[in-house]
Design an enzyme around this catalytic site. Sequence first.
Site, PDB file in Angstrom:
ATOM      1  N   ARG A 222      -9.867  -0.784   9.734  1.00 34.93           N
ATOM      2  CA  ARG A 222      -9.996   0.564   9.392  1.00 34.93           C
ATOM      3  C   ARG A 222      -8.146   1.076   9.154  1.00 34.93           C
ATOM      4  O   ARG A 222      -7.632   0.578   9.562  1.00 34.93           O
ATOM      5  CB  ARG A 222     -10.456   1.355  10.919  1.00 34.93           C
ATOM      6  CG  ARG A 222      -9.456   0.835  11.824  1.00 34.93           C
ATOM      7  CD  ARG A 222     -10.392   1.797  13.317  1.00 34.93           C
ATOM      8  NE  ARG A 222     -11.222   1.228  13.239  1.00 34.93           N
ATOM      9  CZ  ARG A 222     -11.649  -0.059  14.162  1.00 34.93           C
ATOM     10  NH1 ARG A 222      -9.960  -0.304  15.430  1.00 34.93           N
ATOM     11  NH2 ARG A 222     -12.545  -0.731  14.717  1.00 34.93           N
ATOM     12  N   GLY A 223      -8.607   2.329   8.617  1.00 35.63           N
ATOM     13  CA  GLY A 223      -6.997   2.695   8.972  1.00 35.63           C
ATOM     14  C   GLY A 223      -6.232   2.568   7.444  1.00 35.63           C
ATOM     15  O   GLY A 223      -6.631   1.352   6.435  1.00 35.63           O
ATOM     16  N   ILE A 224      -4.934   2.413   7.663  1.00 34.32           N
ATOM     17  CA  ILE A 224      -3.466   2.201   6.304  1.00 34.32           C
ATOM     18  C   ILE A 224      -4.075   0.697   6.158  1.00 34.32           C
ATOM     19  O   ILE A 224      -3.901  -0.021   5.217  1.00 34.32           O
ATOM     20  CB  ILE A 224      -2.665   2.150   7.656  1.00 34.32           C
ATOM     21  CG1 ILE A 224      -1.928   3.921   7.494  1.00 34.32           C
ATOM     22  CG2 ILE A 224      -1.170   1.216   6.800  1.00 34.32           C
ATOM     23  CD1 ILE A 224      -1.123   4.295   8.293  1.00 34.32           C
ATOM     24  N   ASN A 352       9.503   9.694  20.235  1.00 35.88           N
ATOM     25  CA  ASN A 352       8.599  10.978  20.080  1.00 35.88           C
ATOM     26  C   ASN A 352       7.877  11.435  21.839  1.00 35.88           C
ATOM     27  O   ASN A 352       7.854  10.023  22.316  1.00 35.88           O
ATOM     28  CB  ASN A 352       6.918  10.507  19.683  1.00 35.88           C
ATOM     29  CG  ASN A 352       6.462  11.467  19.052  1.00 35.88           C
ATOM     30  OD1 ASN A 352       6.699  12.304  18.872  1.00 35.88           O
ATOM     31  ND2 ASN A 352       5.539  11.322  18.748  1.00 35.88           N
ATOM     32  N   TYR A 358       5.479   2.655  22.558  1.00 31.77           N
ATOM     33  CA  TYR A 358       5.410   3.359  21.087  1.00 31.77           C
ATOM     34  C   TYR A 358       6.671   3.301  20.066  1.00 31.77           C
ATOM     35  O   TYR A 358       6.691   2.358  19.342  1.00 31.77           O
ATOM     36  CB  TYR A 358       4.155   4.265  20.825  1.00 31.77           C
ATOM     37  CG  TYR A 358       4.360   4.105  19.115  1.00 31.77           C
ATOM     38  CD1 TYR A 358       2.903   3.371  18.385  1.00 31.77           C
ATOM     39  CD2 TYR A 358       4.124   4.949  18.140  1.00 31.77           C
ATOM     40  CE1 TYR A 358       2.851   3.075  17.516  1.00 31.77           C
ATOM     41  CE2 TYR A 358       4.243   4.975  17.136  1.00 31.77           C
ATOM     42  CZ  TYR A 358       2.673   3.913  16.786  1.00 31.77           C
ATOM     43  OH  TYR A 358       2.811   4.059  14.905  1.00 31.77           O
ATOM     44  N   THR A 393      -4.994  10.123   8.968  1.00 29.30           N
ATOM     45  CA  THR A 393      -6.484   9.141   9.626  1.00 29.30           C
ATOM     46  C   THR A 393      -6.751   9.541  10.695  1.00 29.30           C
ATOM     47  O   THR A 393      -7.394  10.893  11.241  1.00 29.30           O
ATOM     48  CB  THR A 393      -5.414   7.720  10.051  1.00 29.30           C
ATOM     49  OG1 THR A 393      -4.649   8.062  11.023  1.00 29.30           O
ATOM     50  CG2 THR A 393      -4.895   7.168   9.260  1.00 29.30           C
TER      51      THR A 393
END
Length: 452
Positions: A222-224, A352, A358, A393
């Site tokens: 899915r997604g990218i 972040n 992450y 996304t």
Amino acid sequence: MTDRYASFVQTGAGRALVKRLGLPDPPRLRRHTPGDPLVPGPVLLGSSAGGRIAEPAGKILTAAGVELADPVAAHDADRRFAALVYDASGITDSAGLRQLYDFFHPQARSLLPSGRVIVLGTPPAECGSPREATAQRALEGLTRSIGKEFGRGVTAQLVYVTREGDAGTPVSLESTLRFLLSGRSAYVSGQVVRVGTGTAVAPADWDRPLSGQVVLVTGAARGIGAALAKVLARDGAQVVALDIPAAGDELAAVANEIGGSAVQLDLTAPDAPTRLAEHLASRHGRVDVVVHNAGITRDKTLGRMDADRWDSVIDVNLSSQERINDVLLERDLIPAGGRIVSVSSIAGIAGNRGQTNYATSKAGVIGLVDSLSPVLRERGISLNAVAPGFIETRLTARIPLTIREAGRRMNSMAQGGLPVDVAETIGWLSWPASGAVSGNVVRVCGQSLLGA
């Protein structure tokens, strides 16, 4: 996910409101469609005194069917160009930087919407004197600023071309020029790309630059990842799409759509690298390109994060890449001329809040590129990474509205990118013709205001 604001500003009422209130004005970006010309108009090619790259660059562009504008046309106030390409490799001291002003100042308003600016230079580490290195490093400030000033979807990049590769410059440089000039690079701006001395093999057909190549894409359901599989297959690759068993139905749908094969495998399993290597060896005998796209998020501030959240993110996003690389390289399944592309993130550059795990994993991916690419270069294998910014996304659709809007608007394009933007960039780094591009981390972020 639809960006309703970006759609609204394309209407008459929206444009009037944007102009009156000074609101962000997302341009309509020129993206790649098969069969498109490389650029939609003439290219103005200029050079500093003594520049060494303009001649081979001109040959590349002419062979690619690009119309090179007569330098006299640069003085025609009504002439518009699809791109400005400038060879700054002849600038050897700070006084010589005036040549940049003399070329770009008259052309600041001459570019078509979604135009391209490319500056070619010499890596500072290869310069013959501190003054030359200083001047060449100054080029980064120029291109990053142009990317923020020119607007209307214009992108600006700096390409450092090694002196060691001068004999093979036309082949080594061609893939990068083609990518940066085309609609494939719509959401890439303000970047520094280094073209070195690796093996670059031009394709028989630039519309299918991955023809005959076996490409592994992890996290492909899915997604990218799904966009990646589709773009690489479009470019001629035989795609091996991998994802976890829980995503089996979506993975099979992607593989069936592109005529590829599906592998259901949990990359954190102890025997995963061995099982993957055995599958690739038995089915294909090799893998020309490995794209490490699989990744997860488990967000919490560090003080509230349990150990499982930390461990799982590091394991999937970083350690699994190391384990897979080790086994595939040990078994010589990635041949000379092979390419590895890892997906990092702007979070690995800027950090972040609530994503220490992450950001750590994605910064580690950049460290992997920095540390391993020189080693792999000795084996004729390139290693690069892409660092996406805000991409539209299902994941970003769940972000709170105010944060989502900030992510969309805080870049030179004033909009989020699309999964295909990341896929096109990885596609370029996967081409056999990009074998001389190694050790790079290319941000796909619309020139985000966050990070470097």
